[in-house]
Design a protein around this motif. Structure first.
Motif, PDB file in Angstrom:
ATOM      1  N   LEU A   1     -22.417  20.192 -13.133  1.00  0.00           N
ATOM      2  CA  LEU A   1     -21.872  19.164 -12.235  1.00  0.00           C
ATOM      3  C   LEU A   1     -22.558  17.814 -12.463  1.00  0.00           C
TER       4      LEU A   1
ATOM      5  N   CYS B   1     -16.948  20.909 -18.022  1.00  0.00           N
ATOM      6  CA  CYS B   1     -17.676  21.280 -16.807  1.00  0.00           C
ATOM      7  C   CYS B   1     -17.265  22.684 -16.362  1.00  0.00           C
TER       8      CYS B   1
ATOM      9  N   GLN C   1     -16.632  18.350  -7.110  1.00  0.00           N
ATOM     10  CA  GLN C   1     -17.745  19.095  -6.507  1.00  0.00           C
ATOM     11  C   GLN C   1     -17.253  19.925  -5.328  1.00  0.00           C
ATOM     12  N   GLN C   2     -16.400  19.309  -4.522  1.00  0.00           N
ATOM     13  CA  GLN C   2     -15.865  19.992  -3.349  1.00  0.00           C
ATOM     14  C   GLN C   2     -15.047  21.215  -3.754  1.00  0.00           C
TER      15      GLN C   2
ATOM     16  N   SER D   1     -25.444  23.492 -11.274  1.00  0.00           N
ATOM     17  CA  SER D   1     -25.855  22.122 -10.882  1.00  0.00           C
ATOM     18  C   SER D   1     -25.885  21.206 -12.101  1.00  0.00           C
TER      19      SER D   1
ATOM     20  N   ARG E   1     -15.317  12.700  -8.844  1.00  0.00           N
ATOM     21  CA  ARG E   1     -16.521  13.542  -8.902  1.00  0.00           C
ATOM     22  C   ARG E   1     -16.664  14.340  -7.603  1.00  0.00           C
ATOM     23  N   ARG E   2     -16.493  13.631  -6.476  1.00  0.00           N
ATOM     24  CA  ARG E   2     -16.642  14.278  -5.171  1.00  0.00           C
ATOM     25  C   ARG E   2     -15.584  15.379  -4.986  1.00  0.00           C
TER      26      ARG E   2
ATOM     27  N   SER F   1     -21.053  14.207 -13.460  1.00  0.00           N
ATOM     28  CA  SER F   1     -21.313  12.998 -12.661  1.00  0.00           C
ATOM     29  C   SER F   1     -21.784  11.846 -13.540  1.00  0.00           C
TER      30      SER F   1
ATOM     31  N   LEU G   1     -26.184  25.215  -5.145  1.00  0.00           N
ATOM     32  CA  LEU G   1     -25.838  24.003  -5.880  1.00  0.00           C
ATOM     33  C   LEU G   1     -26.840  22.869  -5.642  1.00  0.00           C
TER      34      LEU G   1
END
Length: 496
Positions: free
Chosen positions: A14, A31, A76-77, A11, A72-73, A18, A295
């Motif tokens: 990530l 990352c 994360q995905q 987390s 970013r999305r 972000s 996460l």
């Protein structure tokens, strides 16, 4: 919650990404290196980590992405998907059906927690409405039957075993026959612990399996062995058809991630994980919700299931009516405390909420919180009906507070703390006033938007940020209104 350290590290990696102003190759590599380090510390196989890195880099091809896409999305995905792939064996396991007798045989190494896990498994299904029974076919270890007997008596589950008989096959057959006659629909056979090199014990396991013809063979494994789990799961799989795995002792060390990924590599589904020594410290293992909680994204459907288990269906509309009216009394607080205690370990429940990192509640604090809730309830037991049902905080005069403290045997300071907690919760509750409750899962776009406005005021800023701000909250609400959750909200909405 299990693997709190691993979840926290991923987390944080990530979150750092972000916070970066520009997402470029360097930020992406930093990352990924951070995530890889966390996974290697959790004893995940190096090859798996390397493959995951390659796959993520292939998905998040920064040059090929169109301008304006949310990098970013996407990142994360990609991490979420790859972690799911790492833990997913790709095949479901056998699930027992109510009313139809199923025989489940537990196998595993010495000291992996088989006997305790048998009782946890039986207790979990008993709460779901099954009629379980335990058979002790472990004649090898002294005290095995005593342990099973104590556990089963505590959980009020029927059991069968013998101090005199030394043939495990005979005991297993007799026990299964007896419980089938008694109409038990889940018969659990506990076998002797073995070492993967012991040919004689493996032969005995095969004989018990042939005699009882189990519908499912569950391999119980201690997670502290990390990636060595792969060899063990394979060895057991070759001698008896292992249909599912339960990984135990996930609360005690950092190697759980390695164990889970190693088991998935043998294509055996992990169905439960043991997260403590108590009978209720046992969680269903479902890959997507598990990774989501790891996460810090929460697990709404699991949380809703917990609520449905605890709050009777007939009380749900009434509770939601009070929620939308915004009136919060001490009696309501008492009822909610009762529900929280029924839900099982607090940390396990809270980890289902988005934005609540498992690291926020260390193991000791969980017990502390539970003790505090029980203290508050003891004090409320010394209150009159008028005090419990009043929404007027001025009603609590000094003389009443002293009387409650004496009646419950607690210092006045504790009663004051409890009233402060009540005021804090009442403040949050009052913000819920006017919340639109969907009927039978119907949630129109307008009411959803109004609810988003409401929820954004109620949620703590940190939680809102973790969900992904207003946009994330909106998609969460959409998910709640979707077909998947309509059943849950159908029960909650009632017919107002």
């Amino acid at each position: 919650m299990v693997l709190a350290q691993l979840g926290g590290s991923i987390s944080r990696a990530l979150a750092q990404m972000s916070n970066a102003t520009v997402i470029d190759e360097k930020v992406l590599n930093d990352c990924l290196n951070e995530i890889s380090r966390a996974l290697l510390q959790a004893d995940v196989q190096f090859k798996m980590v390397r493959d995951m890195q390659t796959n993520i880099k292939r998905i998040v091809n920064l040059e090929a992405l169109a301008a304006g896409t949310n990098k970013r999305r996407i990142m994360q995905q990609a991490v979420f998907t790859e972690l799911c792939n790492m833990l997913d064996p790709g095949k479901p396991s056998f699930t027992p059906k109510k009313g139809k007798p199923s025989v489940v045989m537990f196998v595993g190494l010495q000291g992996s927690g088989k006997t305790t896990t048998c009782t946890k498994y039986a207790y979990y299904h008993q709460r779901k409405g099954f009629k379980p029974a335990l058979v002790c076919a472990d004649t090898f270890r002294a005290g095995a039957f005593d342990q099973l007997k104590q556990n089963a008596t505590k959980a009020k589950i029927p059991f069968y075993g013998s101090y005199m008989e030394s043939d495990p096959v005979k005991i297993a057959v007799e026990g299964v026959e007896r419980f089938k006659k008694e109409n038990c629909d889940l018969i659990i056979v506990d076998t002797s612990g073995r070492h993967k090199q012991e040919a004689a014990l493996f032969e005995e396991m095969r004989q018990v399996s042939e005699a009882t013809k189990p519908d499912l063979v569950i391999f119980v494994m201690d997670s502290s062995i990390g990636q060595a789990a792969f060899d063990q799961a394979q060895a057991f799989k070759q001698s008896v058809s292992v249909g599912a795995v339960i990984v135990t002792k996930m609360d005690g060390h950092a190697k759980g991630g390695g164990a889970l990924s190693a088991v998935a590599a043998t294509k055996s589904p992990v169905i439960f994980i043991g997260t403590g020594e108590h009978i209720d410290e046992f969680e269903v293992f479902d890959v997507k919700p598990f990774v989501s909680r790891l996460l810090g994204m929460g697990d709404w459907s699991g949380f809703m299931d917990k609520i449905h288990e605890v709050v009777p269906t007939d009380q749900q509309p009434e509770l939601l009516q009070k929620l939308s009216e915004g009136s919060f009394t001490l009696r309501l607080m008492y009822e909610q405390f009762q529900n929280i205690l029924k839900m099982g370990p607090i940390g396990q429940v809270f980890s289902m909420l988005p934005g609540f990192s498992a690291e926020l509640m260390p193991k000791g604090h969980e017990k502390e919180s539970q003790a505090k809730i029980k203290r508050y309830m003891t004090m409320m037991d010394s209150m009159t009906d008028a005090e419990l049902d009043s929404t007027n905080p001025k009603l609590m005069t000094e003389s009443r507070i002293i009387r409650i403290a004496r009646g419950s045997g607690r210092p006045v300071r504790d009663v004051m703390d409890m009233l402060e907690e009540y005021k804090r919760l009442a403040k949050i509750w009052s913000k819920m006033k006017g919340l639109k409750i969907p009927k039978k899962g119907e949630m129109s776009a307008l009411s959803r938007n109004m609810n988003v406005q409401h929820m954004s005021k109620v949620l703590p800023p940190q939680m809102l940020k973790q969900i992904g701000g207003m946009g994330g909250l909106q998609s969460l609400m959409k998910q709640m209104g979707s077909k998947e959750m309509s059943g849950m909200f159908g029960g909650m909405g009632g017919d107002k």
